[in-house]
Design a protein around this motif. Structure first.
Motif, mmCIF file in Angstrom:
data_model
loop_
_atom_site.group_PDB
_atom_site.id
_atom_site.type_symbol
_atom_site.label_atom_id
_atom_site.label_comp_id
_atom_site.label_asym_id
_atom_site.label_seq_id
_atom_site.Cartn_x
_atom_site.Cartn_y
_atom_site.Cartn_z
ATOM 1 N N LEU A 85 0.820 -1.207 0.000
ATOM 2 C CA LEU A 85 0.000 0.000 0.000
ATOM 3 C C LEU A 85 0.858 1.264 0.000
ATOM 4 N N ILE A 86 2.008 1.204 0.661
ATOM 5 C CA ILE A 86 2.925 2.346 0.647
ATOM 6 C C ILE A 86 3.407 2.624 -0.764
ATOM 7 N N VAL A 87 3.742 1.563 -1.501
ATOM 8 C CA VAL A 87 4.185 1.735 -2.895
ATOM 9 C C VAL A 87 3.062 2.360 -3.728
ATOM 10 N N CYS A 88 1.832 1.857 -3.544
ATOM 11 C CA CYS A 88 0.693 2.410 -4.297
ATOM 12 C C CYS A 88 0.494 3.893 -3.992
ATOM 13 N N TYR A 89 0.573 4.260 -2.710
ATOM 14 C CA TYR A 89 0.359 5.656 -2.341
ATOM 15 C C TYR A 89 1.529 6.523 -2.767
ATOM 16 N N PHE A 90 2.724 5.959 -2.752
ATOM 17 C CA PHE A 90 3.896 6.673 -3.265
ATOM 18 C C PHE A 90 3.650 7.108 -4.707
ATOM 19 N N ILE A 91 3.172 6.174 -5.527
ATOM 20 C CA ILE A 91 2.898 6.462 -6.933
ATOM 21 C C ILE A 91 1.765 7.481 -7.049
ATOM 22 N N SER A 92 0.725 7.284 -6.239
ATOM 23 C CA SER A 92 -0.433 8.178 -6.280
ATOM 24 C C SER A 92 -0.041 9.602 -5.945
ATOM 25 N N TYR A 93 0.681 9.781 -4.851
ATOM 26 C CA TYR A 93 0.998 11.129 -4.407
ATOM 27 C C TYR A 93 1.971 11.808 -5.355
ATOM 28 N N LEU A 94 2.923 11.047 -5.876
ATOM 29 C CA LEU A 94 3.866 11.630 -6.830
ATOM 30 C C LEU A 94 3.127 12.122 -8.070
ATOM 31 N N ASP A 95 2.181 11.329 -8.554
ATOM 32 C CA ASP A 95 1.409 11.729 -9.730
ATOM 33 C C ASP A 95 0.508 12.923 -9.440
ATOM 34 N N ILE A 108 -9.244 2.651 -9.679
ATOM 35 C CA ILE A 108 -8.712 3.989 -9.444
ATOM 36 C C ILE A 108 -7.335 4.135 -10.072
ATOM 37 N N MET A 109 -6.474 3.150 -9.877
ATOM 38 C CA MET A 109 -5.083 3.281 -10.302
ATOM 39 C C MET A 109 -4.937 3.386 -11.815
ATOM 40 N N ILE A 110 -5.669 2.590 -12.548
ATOM 41 C CA ILE A 110 -5.486 2.626 -14.003
ATOM 42 C C ILE A 110 -6.031 3.929 -14.589
ATOM 43 N N THR A 111 -7.147 4.435 -14.053
ATOM 44 C CA THR A 111 -7.691 5.681 -14.593
ATOM 45 C C THR A 111 -6.813 6.872 -14.228
ATOM 46 N N TRP A 112 -6.309 6.903 -12.976
ATOM 47 C CA TRP A 112 -5.480 8.047 -12.625
ATOM 48 C C TRP A 112 -4.139 7.980 -13.360
ATOM 49 N N GLY A 113 -3.617 6.780 -13.608
ATOM 50 C CA GLY A 113 -2.359 6.665 -14.344
ATOM 51 C C GLY A 113 -2.472 7.238 -15.750
ATOM 52 N N ILE A 114 -3.543 6.900 -16.430
ATOM 53 C CA ILE A 114 -3.752 7.389 -17.798
ATOM 54 C C ILE A 114 -3.904 8.907 -17.817
ATOM 55 N N LEU A 115 -4.699 9.424 -16.882
ATOM 56 C CA LEU A 115 -4.957 10.864 -16.874
ATOM 57 C C LEU A 115 -3.754 11.657 -16.374
ATOM 58 N N SER A 116 -2.973 11.080 -15.477
ATOM 59 C CA SER A 116 -1.759 11.762 -15.042
ATOM 60 C C SER A 116 -0.805 11.945 -16.218
ATOM 61 N N ALA A 150 1.711 3.644 -12.227
ATOM 62 C CA ALA A 150 0.323 3.500 -11.776
ATOM 63 C C ALA A 150 -0.433 2.504 -12.648
ATOM 64 N N VAL A 151 -0.231 2.582 -13.945
ATOM 65 C CA VAL A 151 -0.901 1.660 -14.858
ATOM 66 C C VAL A 151 -0.405 0.233 -14.630
ATOM 67 N N LEU A 152 0.905 0.079 -14.456
ATOM 68 C CA LEU A 152 1.476 -1.256 -14.267
ATOM 69 C C LEU A 152 1.047 -1.887 -12.949
ATOM 70 N N MET A 153 0.859 -1.063 -11.908
ATOM 71 C CA MET A 153 0.494 -1.591 -10.595
ATOM 72 C C MET A 153 -0.950 -2.063 -10.519
#
Length: 431
Positions: free
Chosen positions: A20-30, A86-94, A185-188
């Motif tokens: 979850l830390i890795v996921c949030y790391f990616i989220s917050y960076l994006d 959530i992750m795939i949509t935010w990855g694409i839009l980021s 984000a997309v890969l995760m």
């Protein structure tokens, strides 16, 4: 502590937290890398500080609108499926931020990104309440939120290097930064679908004895909360105490995101610094915040106290912002920003122990999302107000003074909200 409790919580923590830390790391960076792109984007797209602050912050209006529905969907469909969505949509839009051409397209993409990411953070906070008893939440939420300063500390120099890709294949460096940093984000997404377990009853990696202990402990705490107060999910949206906690969070989140978006520009203005130098200097306050966030969460759990540990950290945030506002030298400016970073990041995980001690079930899903929604409005208003002040005054002094006042709002509200429940909060922490 019994042997079964020790083994259960060790397994749960090691199974869930690193992922979850890795996921949030990616989220917050994006979410905040737009701040590091800011100087180059403003120059290339002709954006004023006001226009940039508005576009950067408008993300949070959509985030506000979709937060509660998203968390209710997570409760309905399970964390595994919904977090993957959530992750795939935010990855694409980021990544799509790389192709904006001016204020209008920038605003549109940021709105869509906010809608896509809505529900991730409160969803994980709610998810953690399904796995960790109250006594563990200060340190556990601290470890999870460790991803915020860590992503900025590590992401700042990385972003600085990516900005130096300017001109490759006809793209600006900030375009490369958005594209490359969106890929994880997309890969995760596939990792989330494969790895996460929705609830303890489905945990094949726990023994029967461990599952039974954890389910009984969490059920006992839920019964204790419901014996005091019970909410329907929609009642949390109008409950004064829940709204009050949202405003406490707003007082902490506003300077957090304002610094996330503008701190690289504040540092850049201190001298003739390269992108990479700004990246490393920008990382320093976040490194301080990353370490102290975890240590302060452990301390709060150890002393079984939430109210005053939150207040002290918020007071440090105000002090740090005042120091940063009052000094234009590089060293003292960084000292002030580091103290502010300590205060903000130390307060955040302990703060979340307060509302989660009174909410349970679907009301917790809605209430946590609502508190996060109200608080994250500060991510819109903070950068916008700071940008307006910066444009009108030509400097950062008054903007930082305004940010310094907001944690004081949090302190006053915690004192009001926790006048009587202070003892119950400590008791909940000791459960």
């Amino acid at each position: 502590m019994s042997a079964v409790e020790r083994s259960t919580m060790r397994k749960v923590a090691w199974r869930l937290l690193p992922f979850l830390i890795v996921c949030y790391f990616i989220s917050y960076l994006d979410r905040v890398n737009v701040g590091f792109a800011g100087p180059a984007m403003r120059a290339d797209l002709g954006l004023s500080a006001t226009a940039f602050g508005t576009a950067a912050g408008i993300f949070f209006l959509a985030y506000f609108a979709f937060e509660v529905p998203s968390n209710l969907a997570l409760n309905r469909f399970g964390a595994r499926m919904w977090i993957a969505r959530i992750m795939i949509t935010w990855g694409i839009l980021s990544g799509a931020q790389a192709f904006v051409t001016g204020p209008t397209s920038f605003n549109i993409v940021r709105v869509l990104l906010g809608a896509a990411e809505a529900g991730f953070f409160p969803g994980v906070i709610f998810y953690l309440t399904l796995w960790f008893p109250s006594a563990y939440r200060g340190r556990i939420i601290g470890w999870f939120m460790f991803a915020i300063p860590f992503s900025s500390a590590l992401g700042s120099p990385v972003s600085g290097y990516l900005l130096n890709m300017d001109g490759i294949w006809g793209l600006h460096g900030w375009q490369w930064m958005f594209i490359i940093e969106a890929i994880p984000a997309v890969l995760m997404t596939g990792g989330v679908l494969w790895y996460l377990t929705d609830r303890p009853s489905e945990a094949t990696w726990l023994t029967t004895e461990e599952k039974t202990w954890l389910q009984n402990r969490l059920a006992e705490e839920e019964r204790a909360r419901e014996a005091v107060v019970t909410f329907k999910w929609w009642e949390t949206l109008v409950n004064p105490k829940v709204i009050g906690y949202g405003l406490v969070y707003l007082g902490l989140v506003s300077p957090l995101y304002t610094l996330g978006f503008f701190q690289p520009q504040i540092i850049k203005a201190l001298g003739d610094l390269s992108n990479v130098q700004v990246g490393f200097l920008n990382a320093f306050p976040y490194a301080v915040g990353a370490v102290t966030m975890v240590l302060w969460g452990f301390f709060s759990d150890k002393v079984k106290e939430r109210k005053w540990t939150t207040i002290f950290a918020a007071a440090c945030a105000t002090a740090g912002l005042l120091i940063a506002a009052s000094n234009d030298g590089l060293v003292l400016k960084l000292v002030g920003l580091a103290l502010a970073s300590y205060g903000i990041f130390a307060a955040l995980p302990i703060f979340w122990s307060l509302p989660t001690a009174m909410l349970s079930g679907v009301a917790a899903a809605a209430g946590i999302a609502w508190i996060n929604s109200v608080g994250n409005l500060g991510g819109y208003f903070g950068p916008q107000v700071f940008g307006i002040i910066k444009d009108r005054t030509g400097g950062d002094y008054y903007g930082l003074l305004f940010m310094a006042a907001l944690p004081i709002l949090s302190i006053v509200l915690v004192l009001i909200l926790d006048r009587k429940p202070a003892a119950s909060s400590q008791a909940a922490a000791a459960e």
